[in-house]
Design a protein around this motif. Structure first.
Motif, mmCIF file in Angstrom:
data_model
loop_
_atom_site.group_PDB
_atom_site.id
_atom_site.type_symbol
_atom_site.label_atom_id
_atom_site.label_comp_id
_atom_site.label_asym_id
_atom_site.label_seq_id
_atom_site.Cartn_x
_atom_site.Cartn_y
_atom_site.Cartn_z
ATOM 1 N N PRO A 356 -8.239 -18.539 -49.790
ATOM 2 C CA PRO A 356 -8.965 -17.744 -51.072
ATOM 3 C C PRO A 356 -7.962 -17.500 -52.221
ATOM 4 O O PRO A 356 -8.926 -17.266 -53.137
ATOM 5 N N ASN A 357 -6.817 -17.566 -52.032
ATOM 6 C CA ASN A 357 -6.149 -17.253 -53.412
ATOM 7 C C ASN A 357 -5.353 -18.505 -53.959
ATOM 8 O O ASN A 357 -4.301 -18.515 -54.651
ATOM 9 N N ALA A 358 -6.214 -19.777 -53.819
ATOM 10 C CA ALA A 358 -5.316 -20.977 -54.388
ATOM 11 C C ALA A 358 -5.514 -20.964 -55.683
ATOM 12 O O ALA A 358 -6.539 -20.170 -56.383
ATOM 13 N N THR A 359 -4.740 -21.618 -56.452
ATOM 14 C CA THR A 359 -4.563 -21.818 -57.780
ATOM 15 C C THR A 359 -5.578 -22.757 -58.281
ATOM 16 O O THR A 359 -6.060 -23.474 -57.620
ATOM 17 N N ASN A 360 -5.898 -22.773 -59.350
ATOM 18 C CA ASN A 360 -6.529 -23.835 -60.192
ATOM 19 C C ASN A 360 -6.447 -25.189 -59.989
ATOM 20 O O ASN A 360 -7.040 -26.173 -59.710
ATOM 21 N N ALA A 361 -5.030 -25.392 -60.099
ATOM 22 C CA ALA A 361 -4.417 -26.704 -59.930
ATOM 23 C C ALA A 361 -4.629 -27.294 -58.472
ATOM 24 O O ALA A 361 -4.806 -28.105 -58.006
ATOM 25 N N GLU A 362 -4.458 -26.120 -57.583
ATOM 26 C CA GLU A 362 -4.543 -26.591 -55.990
ATOM 27 C C GLU A 362 -6.372 -26.934 -55.884
ATOM 28 O O GLU A 362 -6.369 -27.770 -54.951
ATOM 29 N N ILE A 363 -6.986 -26.206 -56.394
ATOM 30 C CA ILE A 363 -8.508 -26.185 -56.391
ATOM 31 C C ILE A 363 -8.653 -27.804 -56.918
ATOM 32 O O ILE A 363 -9.508 -28.441 -55.958
ATOM 33 N N ILE A 364 -8.213 -28.246 -57.912
ATOM 34 C CA ILE A 364 -8.604 -29.334 -58.531
ATOM 35 C C ILE A 364 -7.942 -30.641 -57.549
ATOM 36 O O ILE A 364 -8.745 -31.742 -57.447
ATOM 37 N N LYS A 365 -6.731 -30.519 -56.873
ATOM 38 C CA LYS A 365 -6.179 -31.305 -56.161
ATOM 39 C C LYS A 365 -6.771 -31.457 -54.916
ATOM 40 O O LYS A 365 -7.273 -32.772 -54.601
ATOM 41 N N ILE A 366 -7.443 -30.598 -54.189
ATOM 42 C CA ILE A 366 -8.015 -30.692 -53.201
ATOM 43 C C ILE A 366 -9.576 -31.332 -53.302
ATOM 44 O O ILE A 366 -9.951 -32.119 -52.468
ATOM 45 N N GLY A 367 -10.152 -30.935 -54.377
ATOM 46 C CA GLY A 367 -11.532 -31.568 -54.718
ATOM 47 C C GLY A 367 -11.141 -32.960 -54.991
ATOM 48 O O GLY A 367 -12.033 -33.652 -54.502
ATOM 49 N N ARG A 368 -10.050 -33.618 -55.466
ATOM 50 C CA ARG A 368 -9.890 -34.797 -55.698
ATOM 51 C C ARG A 368 -9.917 -35.584 -54.397
ATOM 52 O O ARG A 368 -10.157 -36.580 -54.341
ATOM 53 N N TRP A 369 -8.873 -35.097 -53.711
ATOM 54 C CA TRP A 369 -8.650 -35.643 -52.272
ATOM 55 C C TRP A 369 -9.965 -35.696 -51.526
ATOM 56 O O TRP A 369 -10.197 -36.751 -50.717
ATOM 57 N N VAL A 370 -10.586 -34.813 -51.531
ATOM 58 C CA VAL A 370 -11.983 -34.856 -50.702
ATOM 59 C C VAL A 370 -12.886 -35.894 -51.485
ATOM 60 O O VAL A 370 -13.762 -36.613 -50.459
ATOM 61 N N THR A 371 -12.958 -35.966 -52.781
ATOM 62 C CA THR A 371 -13.787 -37.182 -53.378
ATOM 63 C C THR A 371 -13.359 -38.396 -52.922
ATOM 64 O O THR A 371 -14.491 -39.202 -52.571
ATOM 65 N N VAL A 372 -11.979 -38.783 -52.875
ATOM 66 C CA VAL A 372 -11.469 -39.803 -52.317
ATOM 67 C C VAL A 372 -11.928 -40.256 -50.733
ATOM 68 O O VAL A 372 -12.279 -41.279 -50.558
ATOM 69 N N PHE A 373 -11.599 -39.132 -50.156
ATOM 70 C CA PHE A 373 -11.879 -39.209 -48.611
ATOM 71 C C PHE A 373 -13.437 -39.411 -48.271
ATOM 72 O O PHE A 373 -13.880 -40.283 -47.640
ATOM 73 N N SER A 374 -14.215 -38.773 -49.250
ATOM 74 C CA SER A 374 -15.535 -38.965 -49.051
ATOM 75 C C SER A 374 -16.064 -40.368 -49.342
ATOM 76 O O SER A 374 -16.947 -40.858 -48.765
ATOM 77 N N ALA A 375 -15.380 -40.747 -50.400
ATOM 78 C CA ALA A 375 -15.912 -42.158 -50.884
ATOM 79 C C ALA A 375 -15.494 -43.181 -49.982
ATOM 80 O O ALA A 375 -16.447 -44.262 -49.523
ATOM 81 N N ILE A 376 -14.316 -43.078 -49.126
ATOM 82 C CA ILE A 376 -14.051 -44.003 -48.067
ATOM 83 C C ILE A 376 -15.023 -43.808 -46.929
ATOM 84 O O ILE A 376 -15.297 -45.042 -46.458
ATOM 85 N N ILE A 377 -15.290 -42.459 -46.517
ATOM 86 C CA ILE A 377 -16.218 -42.568 -45.405
ATOM 87 C C ILE A 377 -17.484 -43.050 -45.608
ATOM 88 O O ILE A 377 -18.130 -43.672 -44.910
ATOM 89 N N SER A 378 -18.032 -42.918 -46.912
ATOM 90 C CA SER A 378 -19.413 -43.504 -47.317
ATOM 91 C C SER A 378 -19.391 -44.783 -47.376
ATOM 92 O O SER A 378 -20.686 -45.336 -46.839
ATOM 93 N N VAL A 379 -18.386 -45.567 -47.642
ATOM 94 C CA VAL A 379 -18.283 -47.218 -47.662
ATOM 95 C C VAL A 379 -18.281 -47.467 -46.418
ATOM 96 O O VAL A 379 -19.032 -48.456 -45.839
ATOM 97 N N MET A 380 -17.638 -46.772 -45.157
ATOM 98 C CA MET A 380 -17.775 -47.223 -43.932
ATOM 99 C C MET A 380 -19.315 -47.103 -43.398
ATOM 100 O O MET A 380 -19.628 -47.864 -42.684
ATOM 101 N N VAL A 381 -19.524 -45.692 -43.623
ATOM 102 C CA VAL A 381 -21.049 -45.646 -43.086
ATOM 103 C C VAL A 381 -21.852 -46.573 -43.811
ATOM 104 O O VAL A 381 -23.041 -47.080 -42.862
ATOM 105 N N ALA A 382 -21.907 -46.677 -44.937
ATOM 106 C CA ALA A 382 -22.937 -47.738 -45.624
ATOM 107 C C ALA A 382 -22.881 -48.980 -44.984
ATOM 108 O O ALA A 382 -23.836 -49.719 -44.786
ATOM 109 N N LEU A 383 -21.494 -49.440 -44.755
ATOM 110 C CA LEU A 383 -21.422 -50.897 -44.183
ATOM 111 C C LEU A 383 -22.023 -50.723 -42.631
ATOM 112 O O LEU A 383 -22.522 -51.797 -42.001
#
Length: 521
Positions: A356-383
């Motif tokens: 809950p006390n994550a810094t703005n930099a940490e929030i941005i970082k986790i958001g980017r990692w989730v985006t990358v992970f979601s993109a990979i998962i979505s490619v696999m599901v689409a195939l």
């Protein structure tokens, strides 16, 4: 199929992309100078804006491709998914909207959190992630992959990777803001294209009379015999309501506009308006596929119907414009879905439950990692979706939704209709029930694939059976547990009465829809 584009089409495509990126960078720069609040429209939407917004969310390139494909192979029977929907939109207006607005909920997880506790809200956030990842992101990527594959003549895996990469580039350039600015224009352009296709095609086949006589008689019936492979009448009657309740009454992206209405009256009238607009789905999106069946009867893949019509009926330049608009709209949907997954996980799960006390930099970082992970998962599901055999494009879309819908439909229907429903029952349905439905889906598509193993009932009947099983489980678990919940804490006793204008609007819509069903049967 590879679509041949000449120099004029290519020039139009390049010009459109340059303009799109120009608007993207302009929008990105402008947003840095202003403190724009995206939620200023909250609780201020009128019926007209609500109806158009819901229709715009429902209408898109994926729907155009899938509806034309269904029209080509089966006629207007897939129109049930548009016209039968009025019953569940009416449920939204008279049953769900009063409760959502009465509880003053901004999101559906918030409403369920008030009804059953914060843990239920947390579970619904995870469920939202799954549904966005599968029903919006992966299916959108799948449809986009088909489109790119048809245009460039490349394999599906290359197509979906291209779509993900370009969506990421547009996102980085501020493309999501740009597409938000142009979304209404693109929607109107797509509708205009479909209308133009329909009119040109009707002229080619000799009008509605010529089209009718050139097609099999069953192409004009909304109910087909139970022996029909794709759209038997009983699974539609019993199975589609499970998807209808989920999509129109409990899916956040569809209900959001009603939650932002000025009043209950405006929300109910807005729901009525989308009911009227859904009538247009058949002439605008399915009819071009039927016309394609007459003009080009030997397509190997019905999913090519819409683009075949564009390629053969539109002049040079316009083909390139329409194709790039389709691609831009798909990229916007994919980029928005990636952003939604990142936002829901970061804000509703990571910050609330993990850090809950994550810094703005940490929030941005986790958001980017989730985006990358979601993109990979979505490619696999689409195939994986691309490997589903034995179903046409439209039924692939509907079958995916059919396995996602039962648990949400059960949870929300019991939440509003049965006060003795317990939080334990709801939480188990959202977790174990959803896992059970997805396990059945995996067996249906891949382990014992339906094209090889013919013991499977129609996917809509499976959806109905899953709904019945989960409903029985909800009753049993609730009866065995202690109920310490009180629906009255949501403030539902203070709701205003439904106005006469709302009743008249819905009565007219019901009359028209019943007449359409009688005429086309």
């Amino acid at each position: 199929m590879k679509i041949a584009l000449n120099s004029i089409d290519i020039a139009v495509i390049v010009g459109y992309i340059v303009i799109l990126f120009g608007i993207a960078f302009w929008a990105s720069a402008a947003s840095k100078k202003k403190n724009d609040n995206l939620f200023l429209a909250n609780k201020s939407l009128g019926w007209f804006a609500i109806g158009l917004t819901m229709w715009g969310t429902n209408v898109g390139p994926s729907m155009l491709l899938a509806s034309a494909s269904a029209g080509y192979s089966s006629g207007i029977v897939s129109g049930n998914f548009a016209w039968y929907a009025f019953l569940f939109i009416m449920m939204l207006a008279f049953i769900f909207a009063p409760r959502y607005l009465g509880a003053k909920a901004s999101t559906l997880p918030e409403y369920m959190g008030k009804r059953f506790g914060q843990f239920t809200r947390y579970l619904l956030a995870w469920y939202t992630l799954i549904t966005i990842l599968i029903s919006w992101l992966s299916l959108g990527l799948f449809a986009g992959g088909i489109l790119v594959k048809q245009i460039l003549g490349i394999p599906m895996w290359e197509s979906v990777i291209i779509m993900v990469v370009f969506a990421s580039i547009l996102t980085a350039a501020g493309g999501l803001k740009a597409i938000a600015y142009t979304s209404v224009f693109q929607m109107l352009l797509l509708i205009g294209v479909s209308l133009t296709l329909t009119l040109i095609g009707l002229h080619k086949v000799g009008g509605l009379t010529g089209l009718y006589h050139a097609t099999p008689a069953h192409y004009w019936k909304l109910f087909q015999p139970n022996t029909d492979k794709d759209f038997p009448w009983l699974p539609i009657i019993l199975g589609y309501p499970i998807m209808g309740v989920w999509f129109w009454c409990t899916e956040q992206s569809m209900v959001q506009s009603v939650l932002g209405s000025k009043s209950l009256k405006e929300g109910q009238l807005g729901a009525s308006f989308i009911g009227w607009l859904k009538i247009l789905d058949v002439p605008l999106f399915i009819l071009p596929g039927i016309i394609c069946f007459v003009l080009f009867p030997h397509l190997k893949d019905s999913s090519e119907a819409y683009l075949v019509m564009i390629t053969h009926l539109f002049p040079d330049g316009m083909k390139g414009l329409i194709i790039v608009v389709l691609l831009a709209a798909l990229l916007g949907n994919i980029g928005s879905s990636l952003n939604s997954v990142s936002t829901v996980f970061t804000m509703d799960i990571y910050l609330k439950k993990n850090k809950p006390n994550a810094t703005n930099a940490e929030i941005i970082k986790i958001g980017r990692w989730v985006t990358v992970f979601s993109a990979i998962i979505s490619v696999m599901v689409a195939l994986a979706i691309d490997n589903i055999k034995g179903l046409n494009l439209f039924n692939i879309f509907q079958s995916v939704l059919g396995f996602l819908a039962p648990s949400m439909s059960v949870v929300f229907l019991f939440a509003v209709f049965w006060k003795k429903t317990t939080s334990r029952a709801v939480n188990l349905i959202l977790t174990v029930g959803t896992a059970f439905c997805l396990s059945v889906a995996v067996m249906y598509w891949w382990i014992f694939p339906v094209e090889k193993y013919h013991f499977w009932p129609h996917f809509m009947m499976i959806s109905f059976y899953l709904f019945v099983i989960l409903s029985i489980a909800t009753v049993v678990i609730s009866k065995l547990g202690k109920n310490n919940l009180d629906e009255n804490t949501l403030g539902l006793e203070k709701l205003p009465k439904t106005s006469k204008v709302v009743w008249i609007s819905w009565a007219l819509l019901v009359l028209v829809m019943v007449s359409l069903y009688l005429y086309f049967n």
